[in-house]
Structure formats: C-alpha cells, structure tokens
Design a protein around this motif. Structure first.
Motif, PDB file in Angstrom:
ATOM      1  N   PRO A  29      43.387 114.156  62.285  1.00 55.16           N
ATOM      2  CA  PRO A  29      43.930 115.509  62.391  1.00 55.16           C
ATOM      3  C   PRO A  29      45.406 115.537  61.996  1.00 55.16           C
ATOM      4  O   PRO A  29      46.121 114.551  62.162  1.00 55.16           O
ATOM      5  N   ALA A  31      48.732 118.274  62.494  1.00 60.61           N
ATOM      6  CA  ALA A  31      49.226 119.566  63.002  1.00 60.61           C
ATOM      7  C   ALA A  31      50.525 119.880  62.263  1.00 60.61           C
ATOM      8  O   ALA A  31      50.488 120.302  61.115  1.00 60.61           O
ATOM      9  N   GLY A  32      51.676 119.624  62.859  1.00 62.67           N
ATOM     10  CA  GLY A  32      52.942 119.890  62.160  1.00 62.67           C
ATOM     11  C   GLY A  32      53.249 118.850  61.095  1.00 62.67           C
ATOM     12  O   GLY A  32      54.038 119.077  60.191  1.00 62.67           O
ATOM     13  N   GLY A  33      52.660 117.691  61.221  1.00 61.16           N
ATOM     14  CA  GLY A  33      52.887 116.632  60.237  1.00 61.16           C
ATOM     15  C   GLY A  33      54.227 115.931  60.379  1.00 61.16           C
ATOM     16  O   GLY A  33      54.575 115.074  59.561  1.00 61.16           O
ATOM     17  N   THR A  34      54.989 116.243  61.407  1.00 53.81           N
ATOM     18  CA  THR A  34      56.348 115.683  61.489  1.00 53.81           C
ATOM     19  C   THR A  34      56.343 114.201  61.855  1.00 53.81           C
ATOM     20  O   THR A  34      57.294 113.492  61.559  1.00 53.81           O
ATOM     21  N   ASP A  35      55.298 113.745  62.504  1.00 52.92           N
ATOM     22  CA  ASP A  35      55.129 112.304  62.696  1.00 52.92           C
ATOM     23  C   ASP A  35      54.263 111.721  61.586  1.00 52.92           C
ATOM     24  O   ASP A  35      54.594 110.726  60.964  1.00 52.92           O
ATOM     25  N   LEU A  36      53.140 112.382  61.351  1.00 55.07           N
ATOM     26  CA  LEU A  36      52.123 111.784  60.493  1.00 55.07           C
ATOM     27  C   LEU A  36      52.594 111.616  59.047  1.00 55.07           C
ATOM     28  O   LEU A  36      52.333 110.575  58.432  1.00 55.07           O
ATOM     29  N   GLY A 100      64.094 116.699  67.975  1.00 56.68           N
ATOM     30  CA  GLY A 100      64.714 116.764  66.646  1.00 56.68           C
ATOM     31  C   GLY A 100      65.792 117.824  66.614  1.00 56.68           C
ATOM     32  O   GLY A 100      66.746 117.788  67.383  1.00 56.68           O
ATOM     33  N   THR A 109      54.297 120.038  67.100  1.00 58.39           N
ATOM     34  CA  THR A 109      53.423 120.628  68.115  1.00 58.39           C
ATOM     35  C   THR A 109      53.342 119.739  69.350  1.00 58.39           C
ATOM     36  O   THR A 109      53.626 118.542  69.296  1.00 58.39           O
ATOM     37  N   ASN A 113      52.825 115.615  69.574  1.00 59.28           N
ATOM     38  CA  ASN A 113      53.776 114.797  70.322  1.00 59.28           C
ATOM     39  C   ASN A 113      53.018 113.841  71.257  1.00 59.28           C
ATOM     40  O   ASN A 113      53.377 112.666  71.368  1.00 59.28           O
ATOM     41  N   ASP A 122      59.268 113.265  73.822  1.00 59.09           N
ATOM     42  CA  ASP A 122      60.121 113.976  74.784  1.00 59.09           C
ATOM     43  C   ASP A 122      59.358 114.894  75.722  1.00 59.09           C
ATOM     44  O   ASP A 122      59.838 115.205  76.810  1.00 59.09           O
ATOM     45  N   VAL A 165      42.807 116.901  70.839  1.00 62.01           N
ATOM     46  CA  VAL A 165      43.370 117.556  72.019  1.00 62.01           C
ATOM     47  C   VAL A 165      43.350 119.042  71.712  1.00 62.01           C
ATOM     48  O   VAL A 165      43.853 119.458  70.667  1.00 62.01           O
TER      49      VAL A 165
END
Ligand SMILES: Cc1cc2nc3c(=O)[nH]c(=O)nc-3n(C[C@H](O)[C@H](O)[C@H](O)COP(=O)(O)OP(=O)(O)OC[C@H]3O[C@@H](n4cnc5c(N)ncnc54)[C@H](O)[C@@H]3O)c2cc1C
Lengths: 289, 801
Positions: A29, A31-36, A100, A109, A113, A122, A165
């Motif tokens: 999956p 979502a925001g893609g900020t990690d992935l 961030g 999201t 997280n 966080d 989730v």
C-alpha cells in the motif's frame, strides 16, 4: 534515479484494494508516500506493485460515543487542525504538527506513520498514552490490535502482507469532576523543523484536587527498538505528587523502560539524559497545571 | 516551512536602498538579477535536464572501505547488464590516469590501491541511469584491507600507516614575527580545538554532459565553478590538446567551493566514457553518492598558546594547526596557506608563531569550501580571544578594541602593511550597535531557566583574491560586443554559481558603458570564447571579471568615442556615456543615444568587439619564512550572534546575527545582502548542526535526513551593516564578500553559547550531545547515565525513519 515499481493500482473500494494487495506478493500500500518513496528509491524497501489508498475514503476524523476514530489516510495536517483531537488528545495534535514540516504534514498519513514501523514515529507515543488500537483489514477479514502490540522492531510491525490499517481508535477518557488533565508531546532534535526525533515524550497526567496523580501515562520515541510505554516510571509515580523526590525516582525508573543505543543521531548516554529531562519537565508542568 | 498562515518569525532588516537615479548608473542599486526569474520559476535548465539523441548515462563503482590493495576487478557481471555499452577500468584509459589539481597523487581510477571510501574502481556507460548504476553495483572488487589512519594528528606520528609512499606529512607552512615567548604575558591561555568539516550541500548535485566529436575533440557541459580546471583535467585524461576540449559552464545550482576542484573528476569520467562509446554521456551523481565521495571542508586540529598582559594587550600567539587532507592533496596546500595567514585574525600581536601542517589520512578528501581554511582557524582564534578577555576581566568587545588592527597598527603577521583605511574597529562598532550589545548585557537574565541566552562576537581578516602561491592563476579575460541596436554582449571566464556574478558583471558593464543593465547580456562562460581566467574562488568573481570588463570597455571606447564625437560635434575627450546616451561632458542636452552610436559603428563596419584583461599586481612573498604580501588587499568582517540555548537538552537556537562587512564599494545591493545572509546561515549550520559522521572513513549520514543543514525555520534574523570606503582596488573600489560572509559566523555563535552556559566548548559543531557532554557533572541529570540499567537489549535502533 527512478523508483523501481512496475505498476500502480488506484482502487476505489477497500475490497478492491485488499484484492489488489492479495494478488501479488510484492504489492504494497501507498498513502502519502513520504516514507515509501524514499525507501523505494534507496532500495530499503521493494514493491513491484503499489496500491494507492487515496480513493478509499479512509481519511477523516469521527467521534463515536466513547472514542474518536481517525481514518488511516488522515493527514497530519488534518489531525493537527482538528478541534476534536486538540481537545481530547492534544499530544497527538502537537505531534502531528511536528512531523517534518508543513508540506510533509499535508501528505503524511497516520496509517503510514504507524505501518512504517519507525521507533521515531512521532504519532506513536501519543497513541500509546491514549491506549489506542488499530483496525486492520485483509482479504481474510478484520482484526483489532493495540498500538502497543503493533511495533515489533525498527521498520517491523505486526502487519502481515496484504493487511491494511483502516483506522485508529482512541478511547475517550473523561476525568472525574475536580481532576485536572495535563497532556503534552515534546520532541528533541537539533533543528526547529524537518528533524527526526532524537528523543520524544508523550505524557498524560490526571491530577486529583489534592495534587496526587489519579493517572499518569508516559511513552517515549527513539529510545528503544520500538516506541515504548514507560511503565516502570508510571509505577514509580502512581498515587504520588510530582514533587522533587517523585521526579527523581521517575528519572531513575525510566532508565529501565528505555534501551537506547549509540547511532548517527546521538549516543545512548545523551538519549538517557534527554529522556530524564523531558520527563522531569513534563512532571513539573503537571505540578503547575 | 511553516504553514502559510503562520506569522513570519522575523524579517531581515535591510540596509539603505542605494542610489536610485539612472544618471548615477546601476552601481550599488537593486535592479532585478537576470537569472532570478527562471531559477525561481523552475525553468532554468541544469545538466540533469539536458538530453541528446543517443545519449548514455554514466555510473561508477567505488571502494566501500578506506584502505586496501586491489587484488582483482571482475566486470563480467556488469558488462552483462542489459543496456550497458561500456565498462572502463584503469587499464583502458586513453591518457594519463590522473586528476590531482596540484599534486599528481590522485588517479582517476584506482589501479592497485584504495586510499579512501569512494575511490573509483570502474566506470559504466549505459542506456538508462538505472542500468548504469545496477551494473556499477555488480562490479566485483577483490580488496585486501590494509591498515588505515583516520586521525590527522596520529597520521603524523612515526609508524602511522602510510597513505602514500612519501609519508603522511604533505607540507608545512609557517610564519613568525617577533619572539613568541611566555616572558611578557600576565595571563596565558592554552587550548586544543577540534574543528569539524562540512558538506557543501549545494542544491544541484555534481553533474556534466560530455559530447564527443569522433576522437578528436569534445565538448563538456558541466555544473562547475572552474571551467578551465575541467578543461585541463579532460585534456589530460584523453591525451588531447587544450584547444580540442571545449567546456561550457551549465547553469550551476550552488557551489560553495564544492564545484571548484571536484567537477574535474566526474567530467573526466564522462569524457572517458564518451570517447569509449562515441556517444554523448551524461553523469549526474545521486545525492548520497555525491555526499559520500565529493570533497568536504577540511577538519582541523588547532593547538593554541596565547598570552596577554594585565591591561588586556595581546603579547604573543602560538598556533599549531593540523589540516586533515584526507587521502589526496587536492587543493589542501592552498587551503593551508590561507589558514596559516588567517590564524590570528585582525589583531595586532607583537610576537607570533604559526605553523600549519597538512596530513594525509584515509578520510574523505578535503577541498575548496567557502572560507578556505579561514573559518576553522578563526573559530579557534576567536575562542581564545574570549578566554583571554575573561582571564583579564574585560568585556569581549573592549578586549578586542584594545587589540584590533587600525590605521596606526596595521602590520599583519606576515609583515605586510594593510592599506588604509583599516576598518576593523568600525565593523566591530557597527555590528555591536546593530545587535544591541550594551542593551543586551544591561538586561538582567535569570540563570535558572531552561533556556539561557547569550551573545557572542567574532571578527575575521580576509585576504582578498588569490594567495601569492596562486598568483599565476590570478588573471582574467573578458569580451564585450556592442550590437548594432545598442545592446551589449559580455563574456567572462568566471562563473555564476548562485552568488551573483552575472548581475555583478552586468552592473559593472552597464555602469561603464552608461547603459541600462537590461541592455547587457552576460553569457555563461565557455572556454572557447575567453582566455583562461583562473578559478571562480577566493571571492574574486566580481573583482577579476569586473576588472577585465572595465579593460574591455576602455578598449572599445577607443573606437566608439571618436564616432560619438563626430555625431555630437565635439572632441572625443569630451564624450561621456550615461543614462543610455553619449553626451558632451558638462552639456547634457547635447546627446545621442548609445543605439545611434552603435548603428553608426555598424554602418561604418568598425570593430565593435573588444577584449579585456586583468592580472593582479605582482607581490613579494617568501614561502619559506611566510613573510611578505600573501594577498593584495584585505577585508574585515564582524559578526555578533544572539543565541538561546536549552541547556539541559543542549539544543542551540541562533536567534539573530548582526553582520558588519567592509566591502569597499557596493556593486549590487541585493546580491551583496544575499551573500551575507547566505554566508551567515551556512556558517551557523556548520557551527551547530552539520556533523560529518565518519566511521572508518565512511560517511554514515550521507543524506539530508541526518546531515542537518539549517532550514528556513532555523535561519536567524540577519542584520546587515555595510561599511563602504574608497580605494580598495577592485572594480569601482569593490572588495569580495562571498567568503567573509561566512568566516566569523560560527565563531560568534560559539562565543554566544559559551557566554550563555558558562562552559568552554572546544569542538565544532555544537550538537546537543556535545553540549550535554561538556556540561559534565554540572548537568542535573548526568547521574542517570552513570547508573546500571536492567534493560539493555541487543537490538538496535535503525537509522532509518
Ligand atoms: C522530509 C521528511 C520529514 C519527515 N519527518 C518526520 C517526522 O518529523 N516525524 C515522523 O514521525 N515522520 C517523519 N517523516 C516520515 C513520514 O512522513 C511519516 O512516517 C508519515 O506519517 C508516513 O505516512 P505516509 O502516508 O507518507 O506513508 P507512506 O510512505 O505512503 O507509507 C509508509 C509505509 O506504510 C505503509 N502503509 C501506508 N499506509 C498504510 C495503511 N493504511 N495500512 C498498511 N500499511 C500502510 C506503506 O506500505 C509503507 O510501507 C518524514 C518524512 C520526510 C520525507
């Protein structure tokens, strides 16, 4: 360099999303893609197929009789701006506003997280002190898991491939008449913004009119392989007033709750000291109200 | 970035607007920078945006350990990757396997020996970047680890592992004045400073595009500061004459010195691959690799023994500095030369002994970085000055006032006399006033709060332009063409890297020709249009290119003025150029437009192009004793920093920096202020959060997640005082400011933090763990870390998010 992904699927329903995830072993999956996106690019994670969660209606904050339900795709910005969250779970609102910086908060999201499984996530400490749980859906059905049982190690969670989730449930816990609630989230990092927590603390204290704790819950980030509840420190404080002696006992006790290591962001010694400082400051605030 | 609805934390207080009337010309004004709009709008085309038909992409295989013998290199798997067109190892190079700028100690491709993490083992060209990097990862190197040395001081001890055969001591620089004895001092301070390095963190990573023409010539389009360095490196590895290598500077997204020496290496790689395949090759380094393998600001270890008398007059200064060159000399000798001259700052010290040694280690190699060795020694000098001030019981400002060089005491440690006016005192007073030094110190401050405030001051004496040792490079070339419509083309050999050289050249040309700046187009440097102009370094861009432009305009006017005089009916000596017109001096009503004069030149087929040349004044300097005139002239800078320190967490916030700069004359006010603001922020980052975490020579934080440069939220408010004067010797009397803008910032911050906490801090950067460690047992929770803990698990906290 480009991200090595073969296909992106944009399902319109949760059922379709679960099917798309079940179909391929290397489906993930997003979502925001900020990690992935970062992890795919540098090879820390792989995915042949990305399943975008953006159109599943998983964003939103809803109040039920005894809880607040936050959809997994709700952004940090939405959480930080929510009057409901600010009133009942101020530590979570504050943590979301410190992820961030604002552009990241508009994409990142809550589900991402948590599912990313970082010990520095966080939102984890605020959810731990709220004794929150997550609702998890898969092709096989749904299950509920305490956030405390979700994190297994750095980058590892109890989610199995194909699981999503869908929401996070925060039980409402109204104080008795005359009791005061103090809830805070603080993170330590060398910069004002855009900084991964070196140590973070979420604390919730309910204080009786006589100044003693009716309840105290503490949770830390970045001081162990997973975000941790500080149960030893909580026990050391139970029923006491946050006076100097209690604070000193708590500072000692919390050292047994955490297991920091030396890494590129800070040595273990610093993390132990900083955890004690954050805890002491929280307890002093609780004493003042 | 804060939310858009958030209150701005502060605004920078600007200085006066500068001359406005067009009659004065654009000098000192704020007209729009010609490169600003495209950069802000995102339409500037950087190397990574360029592509050509048939173009290949380069990748590189690098050594993962810092010291080893290369036993074997197997490239079979790399060659088998789909899309790979060429894999090149040392054996297949057409010309010299050499990229060292000054010393021939660095191979382009390691043949038998690895000396640092990131040494290149093989180059790959492939049809996609993915294939190139995949193949690069598949190059199999059999490496036999060898002993390594990572501490520059240890490297100089006999018996240390040798990085190169000739020993680890590369060179020693010294300068002595008077007799550096303890005798006449009442107080003596001894200190040992560890000053860390810095990553340039330019927005655009290293990149270039090589376009071959058969095997006879080549064009390189490169993100770089020094096209002529790139030209020489490429000619050498390909075995071509210089004239067969054309280097065009691409719009460059930041340099800070990181694009002085280093770009020669990727350019040589791309050139080798372009010749091997006969196709254009683009080489853009991914950020993590760029951070891992490119040059850094040198780490230095600086030992001090300084003395003062009880009246607060400096008596002697002994400085013993070691510069960590890393595995190759690069330009370390030039950096050490500047460090050596800058080691005692703008102070009058009767007895001085400074020694600067350069040590090879197996660390990443040091290179050019804004300030060039001066920030490190300034950090140490200003720390010691504050210690001495405390020791004799004087306010840091007053102590400095008693020792600053001025118009009467203007001899620096090399024996050189500074030109008048010497503006150190002026800079100190202006910065202190802007900062509100007296008011701050008059205000009572609680000593028991979590947040402690402090104010600190630091000064720097900056030698403008190149050191005597680099004098052969200190020349510059310009071409000015007056078009038939009155517009003007300017070409120079120095580069725009964000610092404002385009607008400076535009302003200087427009001022000299009396035209509006918008009539002047300054084009990117290209080695086929101007002669070798040396590097864009040492804050010499506006100076060197400006002087050459003025020379070209002077020569152009020998042909332009007679024609204008004819049109005006006056003598050629009476012709004056201003406000877009040629006019009779003293009779502004008798005028014609420059466009009319240009049309007339065109109609008569008069040569409307002129070249210009600049070279610095020859100077006397003895490299053996360090005596003489290392630099042509000097600039002073003074910064005052105000900080808020969370003592128990060790977190430093720099709230405000007040900067006073002796700049001679302002050329372009926005560009000047931009340089000062940027220099301050970069200096603050270096001093506080930017830590190069090296583990056995490997950078373990090669990303902006963990290498923490200041964001806008961390940028302090910057107050600027511009101290102008006449006679500096640059174009219209300007002095360089690019480096002075950074040099004192970190030292001022350090002194402010020390003032706030009351403990000495002798290592840079001032990261939170370093501050908590320095507090020692004074920290209220130091005891928690000394006790035994039950619960230590073996599992680790991953560095990832
Ligand atoms: C510049 C920057 C700064 C950052 N700063 C911080 C910070 O200060 N604090 C912090 O905690 N984090 C920070 N992060 C990390 C990141 O922004 C957060 O962890 C964010 O909440 C991740 O959410 P996302 O929607 O972007 O997740 P994604 O990147 O889309 O996904 C993350 C992971 O979770 C999985 N996933 C996503 N949604 C679900 C779901 N509903 N069910 C199951 N799995 C799911 C994905 O497959 C992936 O493995 C930062 C990131 C960046 C790029």
């Amino acid at each position: 360099m480009d991200v090595p992904v073969q296909e992106v699927i944009r399902p319109a329903t949760i059922a379709e999303a679960l099917a798309a995830l079940a179909e391929r072993e290397d489906a993930r999956p997003i979502a925001g893609g900020t990690d992935l996106m970062v992890q795919l690019r540098d090879g820390r994670r792989r995915a042949g197929r990305l399943v975008d969660l953006g159109r599943l209606g998983l964003a939103g904050i809803r109040r039920t009789r005894d809880a607040i339900e936050v959809g997994a795709a709700t952004t940090m910005d939405a959480i930080a701006a929510s009057a409901e969250i600010k009133r009942s779970f101020p530590a979570l609102a504050s943590a979301a506003r410190q992820v961030g910086a604002w552009p990241i908060q508009c994409r990142a999201t809550l589900g991402g997280n948590l599912a990313n499984g970082s010990p520095a996530a966080d939102t984890a400490p605020p959810l731990l002190i709220a004794e929150a749980s997550v609702t998890i859906a898969s092709a096989a059905g749904t299950r509920r898991l305490r956030v405390a049982d979700l994190f297994l190690g750095p980058g590892r969670t109890a989610l199995t491939p194909g699981e999503l989730v869908t929401s996070v449930r925060l039980p409402l816990d109204e104080p008795a008449p005359g009791e005061r609630v103090v809830e805070r989230f603080t993170k330590v990092g060398p910069r004002r913004e855009q900084v991964i927590s070196v140590v973070s603390l979420a604390g919730r204290a309910v204080i009786r009119p006589d100044g003693t704790f009716a309840l105290v819950r503490l949770a830390f980030g970045s001081v162990a392989p997973v975000p941790v509840r500080a149960l030893t420190a909580e026990r050391a404080l139970a029923g006491r007033r946050p006076d100097a002696a209690a604070r000193r006992d708590a500072a000692r006790a919390v050292q047994d709750d955490i297991a920091p290591i030396d890494d590129v962001r800070a040595p273990a010694r610093y993390r132990r000291i900083a955890a004690a400082v954050l805890l002491d400051r929280f307890l002093q605030e609780a004493a003042r109200g | 970035m804060p939310r858009p609805d958030a209150e701005p934390r502060h605004r920078t207080r600007g200085s006066d607007p500068g001359p406005r009337t067009t009659d004065h010309g654009p000098l000192g004004g704020r007209h729009e920078r010609p490169d600003a709009r495209a950069k802000v709008a995102g339409s500037t085309r950087y190397v990574g945006d360029l592509s050509l038909p048939g173009m290949l992409h380069a990748g590189v295989a690098v050594a993962p350990i810092a010291s080893a013998r290369v036993l074997a290199l197997d490239t079979a798997a790399a060659r088998a990757v789909d899309g790979v067109e060429a894999v090149v190892t040392a054996a297949a190079l057409p010309g010299a396997n050499l990229v060292g700028v000054i010393f021939p100690d660095q191979p382009l491709l390691a043949a038998d020996r690895v000396r640092m993490v990131g040494d290149r083992l093989a180059l790959v060209a492939a049809r996609t970047p993915e294939a190139a990097w995949r193949a690069a990862r598949l190059v199999e190197a059999t490496l036999e680890p060898l002993p390594a040395v990572h501490d520059p001081v240890a490297a100089l001890v006999p018996g240390a592992p040798l990085v190169h055969d000739g020993g680890n001591l590369v060179r020693t620089f010294q300068v002595a004045r008077g007799d550096a004895g303890r005798r006449s001092a009442d107080v003596v301070v001894e200190a040992l400073y560890h000053v860390g390095g810095q990553e340039h963190a330019y927005l655009e990573p290293q990149g270039c595009l090589a376009i071959p023409e058969g095997r006879s010539r080549i064009t390189i389009i490169a993100s770089c500061q020094c096209p002529f360095y790139v030209q020489q490196a490429v000619a050498r590895v390909l075995g071509l004459p210089l004239a067969a290598v054309r280097v065009e500077q691409a719009p460059t997204g930041g340099g800070f010195g990181g694009k002085e020496d280093y770009p020669s290496e990727p350019a040589a790689c791309a050139a080798v691959l372009a010749f091997a395949t006969g196709r254009p090759v683009r080489f853009v380094l991914p950020r993590e690799l760029d951070m891992q393998v490119s040059t850094k600001r040198h780490a230095m270890v600086v030992r001090h023994r300084w003395g003062a008398d009880r009246n607060g007059r400096l008596r002697f200064a002994e400085v013993d500095a070691v510069l960590d060159a890393g595995a190759y000399v690069g330009i370390s000798t030039v950096v050490a030369e500047r460090a050596n001259v800058s080691a005692i700052g703008p102070y009058d010290v009767p007895n001085v002994h400074v020694r600067t040694r350069i040590a090879y280690t197996n660390n990443l190699f040091g290179g050019a970085f804004r300030g060039f060795g001066a920030p490190q020694v300034t950090w140490a000098a200003e720390a010691t000055i504050d210690r001495l001030a405390r020791a004799v019981g004087l306010d840091p400002l007053e102590f400095r006032r008693r020792n600053l060089l001025d118009d009467h005491r203007r001899r620096i440690c090399t024996g050189q006399l500074l030109r008048r006016p010497v503006l150190a005192r002026e800079c100190l007073d202006r910065a202190a006033t802007l900062a509100g030094w007296d008011e701050f110190h008059a205000r009572p401050r609680a000593a028991d709060t979590a947040t402690r405030e402090g104010m600190g001051i630091a000064l720097a004496l900056y030698g403008c332009n190149l050191h005597h040792g680099g004098q052969r490079l200190d020349r510059s070339s310009a071409v000015v063409i007056l078009q038939a419509d009155g517009s003007v083309v300017v070409r120079v050999g120095l580069t725009e890297i964000g610092q404002g050289n385009l607008v400076a050249c535009q302003t200087i040309a427009a001022q000299a020709l009396g035209v509006d700046p918008t009539a002047v187009q300054v084009w990117q440097p290209d080695t086929t249009t101007v002669a070798d102009s040396g590097p864009t370094v040492a804050s010499r861009g506006a100076h060197a290119s400006g002087m050459a432009i003025l020379d070209a305009v002077r020569r152009l006017r020998t042909r332009l003025d007679p024609v204008a005089a004819e049109l005006l009916g006056c003598r050629r000596e009476q012709v004056e150029l201003a406000a877009g017109r040629a006019r009779v001096a003293g009779e502004p009503d008798r005028s014609v437009t420059i466009a009319q004069v240009a049309a007339e030149l065109a109609a008569r087929r008069i040569e409307a192009i002129a070249t210009g040349w600049y070279r610095s004044r020859p100077r006397r300097f003895d490299a053996a004793t360090g005596e003489g005139e290392p630099y042509e002239f000097y600039a002073v800078a003074c910064h005052v920093a105000r900080v808020a320190v969370d003592r128990d967490l060790g977190v430093v916030r720099v709230e405000e920096v007040s900067a006073a700069h002796d700049v001679g004359r302002v050329i372009h006010r926005d560009a000047l202020e931009g340089q000062i603001q940027g220099g301050v922020v970069q200096g603050v980052g270096w001093g506080t959060t930017e830590r190069l975490a090296l583990d056995h020579g490997r950078l373990v934080n090669p990303s902006f997640t963990d290498y923490l440069i200041p964001t806008f939220a961390d940028a302090p408010k910057v107050n600027i005082a511009i101290v102008e004067s006449d006679g500096a010797g640059g174009p219209f009397g300007a002095k360089g400011v690019g480096e002075p803008a950074l040099i004192p910032a970190a030292a001022a911050v350090r002194n402010a933090v020390v003032a706030a906490l009351g403990v000495e801090l002798d290592a840079l950067p001032l990261v939170p763990p370093a501050i908590v460690a320095a507090l020692g047992d004074a920290h209220p929770f130091a005891w928690v870390a000394e006790e035994e803990h039950e619960h230590v698990r073996s599992e680790t906290v991953a560095p990832g998010r």
